[in-house]
Design a protein around this motif. Structure first.
Motif: not given
Length: 215
Positions: A68-74, A141-143, A164-165, A188-192
């Motif tokens: 619960g302490s770390f969330r990743m929202d897709f 959290k990350m988006r 988005d970190e 913000r990072l672009l992942y390829r």
């Protein structure tokens, strides 16, 4: 929190021109709540069992659970084409698995190998080991949004997305000190990424690259 640039072949570069003009489709599966439970608590570990998960595909997927302490929202992580959706699903689990391994402190976690192969597996393990060496976990959290996905002429999956970190932090397991994106840096990072479909039907990430500010 960004990983260093990894090996990317000319095939990935060539696909970039097509994907950068594409549009993400569908809705999202992000949680409406912004509450992060235990964000100021201890470095609770993620849980990833070897039992089958609910993910689609021809092979049983390991279930990856984040604390619960770390969330990743897709966000908008859907596509009307089932083949492209399969790439999105496995690309999502690859990213979740790499971050769960940091929290677990285990670069050799089975789910890391399950969703990575080749250069990406080597790069992920090296990235995770650095956090383990520095005694760091992840909180906040990350988006993850704006996915662009296709299957190229060679049958490989090509997936771009933005991370988005801005609300994610590293946390020292001993001192509790938290650090986020340094002031002045774009969070913000672009992942390829490129993915190859294994004999078991898993779209494994084979190569990836990140670019800060690329979004």
């Amino acid at each position: 929190m960004t990983r260093s640039l990894r090996l990317v072949t000319a095939a990935l570069t060539a696909s970039a021109a097509l994907l950068l003009t594409a549009c993400g489709s569908g809705g999202g599966d992000s949680d409406a709540s912004d509450k992060i439970e235990g964000a100021d608590g201890g470095g609770a570990k993620a849980s990833a069992s070897a039992s089958p998960g609910s993910k689609p595909g021809g092979s049983d997927r390991p279930e990856i659970k984040l604390p619960g302490s770390f969330r990743m929202d897709f966000v908008t992580w859907t596509n009307s084409d089932p083949k492209l959706q399969a790439i999105l699903d496995d690309g999502k689990e690859q990213l979740r698995g790499d971050h769960a391994a940091i929290i677990d402190g285990d670069a050799d976690a089975a789910y890391v190998k399950f969703y990575n192969s080749g250069a990406s597996l080597q790069g992920s393990r090296k990235w995770i080991k650095q956090y383990v060496h520095d005694d760091l976990t992840l909180v906040g959290k990350m988006r993850i949004s704006d996915p662009k996905v296709e299957i190229n002429d060679s049958g490989e999956g090509v997936l771009f997305y933005c991370v988005d970190e801005g609300k994610a932090f590293t946390k020292n397991r001993k001192t509790g000190e938290k650090r986020g994106t340094p002031p002045g840096d774009d969070p913000r990072l672009l992942y390829r990424t490129m993915l190859h479909k294994s004999a078991d039907g898993v779209w494994q990430t084979t190569r990836s690259q990140t670019e800060r500010g690329g979004c």
